[in-house]
Design a protein around this motif. Structure first.
Motif, PDB file in Angstrom:
ATOM      1  N   PHE A   6      73.554   5.714  35.160  1.00 15.77           N
ATOM      2  CA  PHE A   6      74.103   6.883  34.480  1.00 15.77           C
ATOM      3  C   PHE A   6      75.620   6.768  34.327  1.00 15.77           C
ATOM      4  O   PHE A   6      76.307   6.254  35.224  1.00 15.77           O
ATOM      5  CB  PHE A   6      73.760   8.156  35.250  1.00 15.77           C
ATOM      6  N   ARG A  70      59.033   9.554  34.006  1.00 17.93           N
ATOM      7  CA  ARG A  70      60.481   9.773  34.092  1.00 17.93           C
ATOM      8  C   ARG A  70      60.928  10.016  35.533  1.00 17.93           C
ATOM      9  O   ARG A  70      61.894  10.719  35.794  1.00 17.93           O
ATOM     10  CB  ARG A  70      60.911  10.926  33.191  1.00 17.93           C
ATOM     11  N   GLY A  91      63.682  12.416  35.996  1.00 18.57           N
ATOM     12  CA  GLY A  91      64.800  12.114  35.107  1.00 18.57           C
ATOM     13  C   GLY A  91      65.578  10.876  35.491  1.00 18.57           C
ATOM     14  O   GLY A  91      66.726  10.707  35.051  1.00 18.57           O
ATOM     15  N   GLY A  93      65.020   7.737  34.710  1.00 17.12           N
ATOM     16  CA  GLY A  93      64.961   6.621  33.778  1.00 17.12           C
ATOM     17  C   GLY A  93      63.547   6.207  33.436  1.00 17.12           C
ATOM     18  O   GLY A  93      62.565   6.744  33.958  1.00 17.12           O
ATOM     19  N   ARG A 104      64.334  10.694  30.812  1.00 14.73           N
ATOM     20  CA  ARG A 104      65.429  11.562  31.246  1.00 14.73           C
ATOM     21  C   ARG A 104      64.968  13.006  31.441  1.00 14.73           C
ATOM     22  O   ARG A 104      63.902  13.407  30.986  1.00 14.73           O
ATOM     23  CB  ARG A 104      66.551  11.562  30.211  1.00 14.73           C
ATOM     24  N   GLU A 138      74.796  12.269  29.930  1.00 13.51           N
ATOM     25  CA  GLU A 138      74.209  11.767  28.690  1.00 13.51           C
ATOM     26  C   GLU A 138      73.848  12.939  27.778  1.00 13.51           C
ATOM     27  O   GLU A 138      73.659  14.071  28.237  1.00 13.51           O
ATOM     28  CB  GLU A 138      72.961  10.931  28.990  1.00 13.51           C
ATOM     29  N   LEU A 140      71.006  14.365  25.336  1.00 18.37           N
ATOM     30  CA  LEU A 140      69.579  14.184  25.086  1.00 18.37           C
ATOM     31  C   LEU A 140      69.138  15.010  23.885  1.00 18.37           C
ATOM     32  O   LEU A 140      69.679  16.090  23.622  1.00 18.37           O
ATOM     33  CB  LEU A 140      68.774  14.612  26.312  1.00 18.37           C
ATOM     34  N   SER A 151      72.197  16.128  30.360  1.00 15.53           N
ATOM     35  CA  SER A 151      71.186  15.418  31.147  1.00 15.53           C
ATOM     36  C   SER A 151      71.434  15.594  32.640  1.00 15.53           C
ATOM     37  O   SER A 151      72.545  15.918  33.072  1.00 15.53           O
ATOM     38  CB  SER A 151      71.215  13.932  30.804  1.00 15.53           C
TER      39      SER A 151
END
Length: 450
Positions: A6, A70, A91, A93, A104, A138, A140, A151
């Protein structure tokens, strides 16, 4: 498995109380981010995370193409009671089971899970614990909320992540040896009292024990006014804990047809259908165990579910109301009159249970309630008549400041959105922190949080 790398790690929630129970309370914030944002292994646990494969019925349609898409199992450790617990992610990956998803979690989804689990724990429901929430920097894109959105990665602490769907996969593959080893593993680590001289007897004992745990959780959902939203077989855990929170809701008022998920167009998983759906899911587990056990014994074990639920439901409501049982008949009659009143009056669900904590011990307090007029109605008279016969439980805590409030802490969808809006607009977490403080106050008042 390798976690995502991340671009950012901002600690948004740390469950210090849960961390203390598993010996991780002394971690610095830097160490916390390393373990639960970068997933550096915990000493003595897995050197690498594990993504678990399972199958499941989704809205009662069988899907063999499932698994941790995820998230992954990051670590296992013992709590202060020597129970084996899992630290698992949401979340973190992509995994081999991501099915072209990005692996995510939205920050809003993480915030919602923290609110759900802390609220349920405060109300006495056996639930997974939101252990950590870290914002990951990130953007999303999601079809069901404004995008791009922020994220996060969530870590949950749970007794187990072995699902009915885990058994379904082995049964679907007709791998009896793997099914036998899975059953033995679950009994050894989670249900040691179910060990018998033969696998057939052990399998039946396990099914009966799982039925009892699931019945208790389902009853407590009803007493909490909670709608899980997606009761697929892969969302039902063998240890019976409530977990895997998506489109959950709490009831504004009693409504058996209230569904949490916008995509549940038939109301399959509506509030009032949850007990039946749990029974349907447990039947799928019983089918999985057929290669190991005797059908008659498994049917007998499965048939203990509804009697267990019928016992658990009044118990859950009496716990919410802080009353001592007056026997099965009287308990059931109180519950029936209470449901009839709430159905006809549309009284706020949580307000009623809050106002009448301790039964007639709280009559003066209920007379000052925002909905006091409803308690003077003919519809409430049968409830009042029933309450007179019940004795308040010890340690009601009615002198707690929480019960001095006019209204209870609730977590209806509008309140969730009101907590999220300032986070999304201004990175203002004050409403989130205030909600958690109030939930903790509620949990202490009800005796479910230290």
């Amino acid at each position: 498995m390798a976690p995502a790398d991340f671009p950012q790690h901002i600690l948004r929630y740390r469950n210090q109380r849960a961390a203390q129970t598993v010996g991780l309370g002394g971690l610095s914030d830097t160490e916390w981010l390393d373990h639960f944002g970068r997933f550096h292994p915990l000493e003595g646990s897995f050197p690498k995370p594990l993504a678990l494969r399972y199958h499941g019925h989704q809205f009662q349609n069988y899907n063999p193409d499932l698994g941790d898409g995820r998230g992954f199992l990051f670590a296992q450790l013992l709590d202060e009671k020597d129970r084996l617990l899992d630290l698992a992610t949401k979340g973190s990956g992509q995994t081999p089971w991501s099915r072209q998803g990005d692996g995510r979690l939205t920050l809003k989804g993480g915030v919602r899970e923290v609110l759900a689990t802390t609220m349920l724990e405060a109300l006495g429901v056996d639930t997974s614990k939101s252990f950590s929430l870290i914002e990951t920097g990130e953007s999303l894109h999601r079809g069901d909320e404004p995008s791009p959105t922020r994220s996060a990665v969530l870590v949950r602490l749970s007794h187990s992540h072995i699902r009915i769907g885990t058994f379904q996969r082995q049964a679907h593959l007709q791998d009896v040896d793997a099914l036998s080893r899975l059953t033995a593993h679950v009994i050894e680590h989670y249900y040691p009292d179910c060990a018998r001289e033969t696998m057939a007897a052990s399998a039946a004992a396990l099914l009966e024990a799982v039925c009892a745990r699931v019945a208790e959780t389902g009853a407590k959902w009803i007493a909490a006014g909670f709608v899980h939203g997606v009761l697929n077989t892969d969302n039902i855990n063998l240890t019976g804990e409530s977990f895997d929170y998506g489109p959950w809701r709490f009831l504004p008022h009693y409504d058996p047809g209230f569904a949490a998920a916008y995509f549940d167009q038939t109301g399959l998983y509506a509030f009032g259908r949850q007990p039946d759906v749990l029974a349907w899911n447990l039947t799928r587990l019983a089918e999985c165990l057929l290669p190991l056990g005797e059908q008659a014994d498994l049917e007998r074990a499965l048939n203990t579910y509804f009697p267990a639920f019928q016992r658990a439901l009044p118990t859950a409501f009496l716990a919410r109301l802080g009353l001592v049982s007056e026997g099965a008949e009287a308990d059931a009659a109180l519950l029936e009159t209470l449901f009839k009143f709430m159905a006809s009056s549309k009284a706020p669900y949580e307000q009623v249970l809050f106002d009448w904590r301790g039964g007639m011990e709280s009559a003066a307090r209920a007379a000052k309630s925002p909905i006091a007029e409803l308690y003077q109605s003919d519809a409430f008279a049968p409830v009042r008549a029933r309450l007179v016969a019940f004795t308040p439980a010890p340690r009601l805590n009615l002198d707690n400041s929480y019960f001095k409030r006019a209204q209870p802490r609730t977590m209806l969808i509008d309140e969730v959105e009101a907590i999220w809006a300032p986070i999304a607009a201004d990175d203002d977490w004050c409403g989130f922190e205030k909600a958690l403080t109030e939930i903790a106050d509620m949990g202490r008042a009800y005796g479910h949080m230290p």
